[in-house]
Motif scaffolding. Structure first.
Motif, mmCIF file in Angstrom:
data_model
loop_
_atom_site.group_PDB
_atom_site.id
_atom_site.type_symbol
_atom_site.label_atom_id
_atom_site.label_comp_id
_atom_site.label_asym_id
_atom_site.label_seq_id
_atom_site.Cartn_x
_atom_site.Cartn_y
_atom_site.Cartn_z
ATOM 1 N N GLU A 270 0.834 -1.205 0.000
ATOM 2 C CA GLU A 270 0.000 0.000 0.000
ATOM 3 C C GLU A 270 0.867 1.252 0.000
ATOM 4 O OE1 GLU A 270 -2.624 -0.336 3.306
ATOM 5 O OE2 GLU A 270 -3.852 -1.921 2.389
ATOM 6 N N GLU A 271 1.957 1.229 0.799
ATOM 7 C CA GLU A 271 2.878 2.369 0.810
ATOM 8 C C GLU A 271 3.488 2.587 -0.578
ATOM 9 O OE1 GLU A 271 3.754 4.688 2.766
ATOM 10 O OE2 GLU A 271 2.974 4.126 4.733
ATOM 11 N N MET A 272 3.928 1.487 -1.207
ATOM 12 C CA MET A 272 4.606 1.614 -2.504
ATOM 13 C C MET A 272 3.659 2.083 -3.592
ATOM 14 S SD MET A 272 7.710 -0.987 -3.128
ATOM 15 C CE MET A 272 8.469 0.331 -4.065
ATOM 16 N N PHE A 273 2.518 1.425 -3.689
ATOM 17 C CA PHE A 273 1.618 1.692 -4.811
ATOM 18 C C PHE A 273 0.839 2.999 -4.662
ATOM 19 C CE2 PHE A 273 2.246 -2.922 -5.345
ATOM 20 C CZ PHE A 273 2.636 -2.938 -6.687
ATOM 21 N N ASN A 274 0.868 3.576 -3.450
ATOM 22 C CA ASN A 274 0.176 4.856 -3.246
ATOM 23 C C ASN A 274 1.120 6.048 -3.277
ATOM 24 O OD1 ASN A 274 -2.433 3.800 -3.012
ATOM 25 N ND2 ASN A 274 -2.109 3.283 -0.845
ATOM 26 N N LYS A 275 2.423 5.793 -3.474
ATOM 27 C CA LYS A 275 3.388 6.885 -3.548
ATOM 28 C C LYS A 275 3.199 7.688 -4.833
ATOM 29 C CE LYS A 275 6.122 6.195 0.099
ATOM 30 N NZ LYS A 275 6.426 7.208 1.125
ATOM 31 N N PRO A 276 3.514 8.988 -4.803
ATOM 32 C CA PRO A 276 3.473 9.781 -6.038
ATOM 33 C C PRO A 276 4.397 9.182 -7.101
ATOM 34 C CG PRO A 276 3.693 11.208 -4.111
ATOM 35 C CD PRO A 276 3.861 9.805 -3.621
ATOM 36 N N GLY A 277 3.886 9.033 -8.304
ATOM 37 C CA GLY A 277 4.693 8.501 -9.405
ATOM 38 C C GLY A 277 4.638 6.996 -9.537
ATOM 39 N N ALA A 278 4.004 6.289 -8.576
ATOM 40 C CA ALA A 278 3.999 4.820 -8.607
ATOM 41 C C ALA A 278 3.311 4.288 -9.851
ATOM 42 C CB ALA A 278 3.325 4.277 -7.349
ATOM 43 N N GLU B 63 10.910 5.586 -1.522
ATOM 44 C CA GLU B 63 10.766 6.607 -2.557
ATOM 45 C C GLU B 63 10.674 5.933 -3.925
ATOM 46 O OE1 GLU B 63 13.948 9.371 -2.357
ATOM 47 O OE2 GLU B 63 13.415 10.128 -0.367
ATOM 48 N N ILE B 64 9.855 6.482 -4.781
ATOM 49 C CA ILE B 64 9.692 5.932 -6.131
ATOM 50 C C ILE B 64 10.627 6.666 -7.078
ATOM 51 C CG2 ILE B 64 8.085 5.464 -8.009
ATOM 52 C CD1 ILE B 64 7.503 3.943 -5.443
ATOM 53 N N ARG B 65 11.440 5.897 -7.817
ATOM 54 C CA ARG B 65 12.379 6.483 -8.784
ATOM 55 C C ARG B 65 12.033 5.994 -10.187
ATOM 56 N NH1 ARG B 65 14.987 4.285 -4.677
ATOM 57 N NH2 ARG B 65 15.547 2.442 -5.904
ATOM 58 N N ASP B 66 12.271 6.837 -11.158
ATOM 59 C CA ASP B 66 12.103 6.436 -12.558
ATOM 60 C C ASP B 66 13.390 5.748 -12.998
ATOM 61 O OD1 ASP B 66 11.560 6.066 -15.193
ATOM 62 O OD2 ASP B 66 11.331 8.187 -15.698
ATOM 63 N N GLU B 67 13.351 4.410 -13.055
ATOM 64 C CA GLU B 67 14.546 3.643 -13.414
ATOM 65 C C GLU B 67 14.622 3.336 -14.898
ATOM 66 O OE1 GLU B 67 14.884 0.158 -11.011
ATOM 67 O OE2 GLU B 67 15.614 1.310 -9.301
ATOM 68 N N ARG B 68 13.646 3.811 -15.654
ATOM 69 C CA ARG B 68 13.645 3.506 -17.084
ATOM 70 C C ARG B 68 14.782 4.245 -17.786
ATOM 71 N NH1 ARG B 68 7.839 5.644 -18.543
ATOM 72 N NH2 ARG B 68 8.814 7.377 -17.436
#
Length: 441
Positions: free
Chosen positions: A376-384, A420-425
């Protein structure tokens, strides 16, 4: 839930996933949500066993599980008695080249050949020795000699003749030199001349760069190079099948590196090579051969630099127009890997928790409710919704488990909150701009 996981597999799974890469062994223990794809793949393997050949393209977003899928295919194919090999496209490895980059891909494939008893690769020498023993046994039977007598030096010409006859029957292009090199390997094998065996393997793996050097070491006229390596792969496929294997499967990952080739002409030549292999397989020009490519949607669909930029490939690889998210066609050449559902991710994390505990001989206080809270923490973060990939979810989860194992007093909920959510692409827009600029120049 945890069944038949070996300690070596558990260690490989945890260490590899913590490092952000797919484990070479044990992937079957952490597979979720891919049953329809695997069932279709097993059916395709049956067709290849029966003499057909196949090309599949596994397409998905960055971090969606393409590399994982290829490793899973390996595990399934090895159990079906296939010889398998993996290689990645890189800036220095490609299908078509005139500067050694084609044969570099071939060498990578041959280095990574695996069989069920050597699933991590490096099985070429084992296969050669197994095949030579089969020729020795067959020659002894034909000559009415015992296996002990046939190995006497006076019978060496008979075994050599048997090896050359079998090679000539199996090979098309380059068969004579191929046979001479196998003879040299046999000579090194029976005389325990490791240098001669190494030179023969070096030739068979495409590592000679000049004909002069190969002639000095082995007495052959040719070497494996950019223009003939594909013929050698077909020769090896026939050799493996003659030994009793079901076929030869090659997995080629990171197709983004074909997409990134800076010149349009060279990129098109590589796509033309894919078309040649595709046509050979589906027109019956090669048997028992299975080739898998893995790439992103951009690699497939980009009309300027992707596979769809080559019209003959586009017409073959376009998706079945009647397919929907609920009605899939797994018989077509392109298999699109859909994202895992939240329920599937939950099951995956449960499996990883059990494997982590088994690997470290511990029992962390991380419950199903804790896993749910982590998700829930991961999927509700901004940018997830835009950036989050299974790779990042897995790595963050295992990193937290690693911290909790070493620091039992840490607050789980606080760790979950620090995610924290990072754009790893990879920055494909930057790649597009760079390549376009080079092409304009």
């Amino acid at each position: 839930m945890l069944e038949n996981v070996k300690p070596k597999e558990a260690t490989a799974i945890i260490n590899s996933l913590l490092g952000g890469v797919v484990p070479k062994v044990g992937v079957q223990h952490i597979t979720v949500g891919r049953s329809p794809e695997i069932e279709a793949f097993v059916k395709a393997l049956d067709d290849v066993k029966n003499g057909h050949s196949m090309v599949k393209f596994w397409i998905g977003d960055f971090g969606s599980g393409k590399s994982f899928m290829l490793h899973l295919l390996n595990t399934v194919a090895l159990k079906q008695k296939f010889v398998v090999a993996n290689a990645d496209f890189t800036p220095d490895n490609r299908l078509y080249a005139n500067d050694g980059k084609g044969v570099a891909l071939y060498s990578s494939i041959m280095d990574n050949i695996a069989i069920q008893t050597k699933p991590e690769g490096g099985a070429l020498a084992t296969l050669l020795e197994k095949w030579i023993e089969q020729v020795i046994t067959k020659t002894a039977q034909e000559q009415g000699l015992s296996l002990g007598d046939i190995r006497d030096p006076q019978h060496l010409p008979r075994i050599q003749a048997g090896i050359m006859q079998t090679i000539q029957e199996l090979t098309d292009v380059g068969g004579f030199d191929f046979g001479i090199v196998v003879l040299k390997y046999y000579e090194g094998y029976v005389t325990e001349n490791d240098g001669l065996r190494r030179n023969a393997l070096k030739w068979l793996k495409g590592e000679y760069r000049t004909k002069t050097e190969a002639r000095q070491d082995l007495g052959v006229r040719e070497i494996i190079h950019d223009l003939n390596y594909y013929d050698m792969l077909k020769n090896f496929c026939r050799l493996f099948v003659s030994m009793g294997y079901s076929g030869f499967m090659i997995n080629l990952d990171e197709a983004i590196n074909l997409y990134k080739i800076s010149t349009a002409v060279m990129r098109e030549k590589n796509y033309e090579k894919i078309l040649t292999i595709y046509n050979d397989c589906f027109q019956g020009k090669v048997s028992n051969f299975f080739l898998n490519f893995a790439g992103t949607r951009e690699v497939l669909e980009n009309d300027r630099r992707g596979l769809f930029s080559y019209q003959a490939l586009k017409s073959r690889l376009e998706t079945n127009k009647f397919e929907t998210a609920g009605v899939r066609d797994f018989a077509q050449p392109v298999i699109r890997l859909l994202p895992l559902t939240h329920n599937e991710v939950f099951v995956l994390l449960q499996k990883l928790k059990e494997i982590f505990d088994f690997n470290y001989k511990t029992q962390l206080d991380v419950t199903a409710d804790d896993i749910q809270a982590f998700m829930e923490e991961m999927f509700n973060k901004p940018g997830a919704s835009e950036f989050l990939t299974p790779r990042e979810v897995i790595r963050d989860f295992l990193n937290i488990l690693s911290l909790l194992r070493q620091n039992p007093g840490l607050d789980k909920q606080q760790l979950f909150g620090d995610i924290e959510i990072r754009d790893e692409r990879p920055n494909e827009s930057a790649v597009d701009h760079l390549v376009d600029s080079i092409e304009v120049l």
